[in-house]
Design an enzyme around this catalytic site. Structure first.
Site, short mmCIF file in Angstrom:
data_model
loop_
_atom_site.label_atom_id
_atom_site.label_comp_id
_atom_site.label_asym_id
_atom_site.label_seq_id
_atom_site.Cartn_x
_atom_site.Cartn_y
_atom_site.Cartn_z
N VAL A 25 58.19 46.88 30.96
CA VAL A 25 58.68 48.04 31.72
C VAL A 25 58.44 49.27 30.85
O VAL A 25 58.92 49.35 29.72
CB VAL A 25 60.17 47.94 32.07
CG1 VAL A 25 60.60 49.17 32.89
CG2 VAL A 25 60.47 46.67 32.85
N GLU A 26 57.69 50.23 31.38
CA GLU A 26 57.45 51.49 30.67
C GLU A 26 58.61 52.44 30.94
O GLU A 26 58.83 52.84 32.09
CB GLU A 26 56.14 52.11 31.12
CG GLU A 26 54.92 51.24 30.80
CD GLU A 26 53.63 51.86 31.28
OE1 GLU A 26 52.88 52.41 30.44
OE2 GLU A 26 53.36 51.78 32.50
N VAL A 27 59.36 52.75 29.91
CA VAL A 27 60.51 53.66 30.02
C VAL A 27 60.02 55.04 29.61
O VAL A 27 59.70 55.27 28.44
CB VAL A 27 61.67 53.19 29.13
CG1 VAL A 27 62.81 54.19 29.15
CG2 VAL A 27 62.16 51.81 29.59
N GLU B 202 58.03 55.52 26.09
CA GLU B 202 56.88 56.41 25.90
C GLU B 202 57.42 57.84 25.83
O GLU B 202 58.05 58.30 26.78
CB GLU B 202 55.88 56.21 27.03
CG GLU B 202 55.33 54.78 27.04
CD GLU B 202 54.54 54.43 28.28
OE1 GLU B 202 54.22 55.34 29.07
OE2 GLU B 202 54.23 53.23 28.46
#
Length: 316
Positions: free
Chosen positions: A152-154, A182
């Site tokens: 999961v890209e936070v 990120e």
């Protein structure tokens, strides 16, 4: 965790939203799903039936899974008691602006507001919100299907609070995901930009007649796919340099690497080329249904995840 998450609202019950729903429920959360689609109950029931074996294979207790999922076509009802909201609506700026204006008004003040947006950064759709409201909004971008693929890209927006970033990381970790923060917003974020860079070269190679779509997929799944499921591009390159590591690799083949970068393709994808590529992909995979292809994909992804789990246990 710094806080407890008991109730999750899933706004939007497409492919991503349905997958999130199953994952959250499997981790014991009460899940309220909202979508105006007339077949919402059928879609949720079918998704839970399809995904329950996947979740059980990952060691989760799926007893009473459906009992923890509640449906409504009303967003206000869905978010009323939510500790966390996962939005999965259309990838349209105006839609997200309107929806998040509703979410900050109707969800409890402590609720974490997350978007599965795959390209639009949260700063773009929170511009009209008050600072205190924008502070709890950020991107939580998964890879399909999120109940299986861990990343999961936070991605915080310009006004997202550090507490919200920390809480998002804690939340996704609590449901077995691998959150990566990120720190700079960029269209497409990291994962999709890497995917699109590879896809562009793949299209170019097929367009130039170097390889067929099916054989290009064989190249990936029998080489880089195996490597990148265990190490990323940088660690792979570091190991490729032998005992001297990444420094040795760059010093010895860095010049040829740069030459190759300069020669990477830019596919024309005019109407004729695009149609030719579509037909080639359909020729390779069109004999199987979408359900058959996704079942095969998910079965193989589960096998990869199980193998990696076993390797990690042996290492520890």
């Amino acid at each position: 965790m710094t806080r407890t998450f008991r109730t999750a609202a899933v706004i939007g019950a497409g492919t991503i939203g349905l997958s999130w729903t199953a994952l959250f429920a499997a981790h014991g959360l009460t899940v309220r799903v909202s979508d105006p689609r007339p077949d919402l109950a059928q879609a949720v029931n079918e998704a839970l039936a399809q995904y329950t074996p996947h979740l059980a294979a990952r060691g989760l207790d799926v007893t009473g899974l459906a009992d923890r999922v509640h449906l409504t076509d009303d967003v206000t009802e869905a978010v009323r008691d939510a500790d966390v909201v996962q939005e999965n609506g259309p990838e349209r700026l105006e839609f997200k602006q309107d929806l998040f204006a509703t979410l900050v008004r109707e969800a409890p003040g402590h609720a974490l507001l997350l978007s599965s947006s795959s390209a639009i950064p949260s700063t773009a759709f929170t511009r009209e919100l008050a600072d205190a409201d924008a502070a709890r909004v950020l991107i939580g971008h998964p890879f399909n299907p999120p109940h299986l693929v861990p990343l999961v890209e936070v991605v915080p927006g310009e006004r997202t609070g550090e507490d919200a970033v920390r809480d998002a990381v804690d939340f996704y970790a609590s449901v077995g995901r691998t959150p990566v923060v990120e720190r700079k917003e960029i269209p497409g974020f990291v994962g999709n930009r890497l995917q699109n860079a590879l896809s562009r070269e793949a299209v170019y190679l097929v367009e130039q007649g170097v390889v067929t779509p099916e054989d290009l997929d064989k190249v990936m799944t029998n080489s880089l796919g195996i490597r990148w499921s265990t190490v990323g591009p940088f660690l792979g390159s570091h190991l490729g340099g032998g005992p001297g590591g990444y420094r040795h690799l760059v010093e010895h083949i860095g010049a040829s690497m740069k030459q190759m970068w300069a020669g990477l393709g830019n596919p024309s994808q005019n109407e004729e080329e695009q149609e030719r590529l579509i037909k080639a992909v359909e020729s390779a995979y069109g004999s199987s249904t979408y359900s058959e292809l996704t079942e095969t994909r998910d079965r193989k992804q589960l096998a990869v995840l199980s193998a990696l789990d076993s390797a990690d246990k042996e290492e520890n």
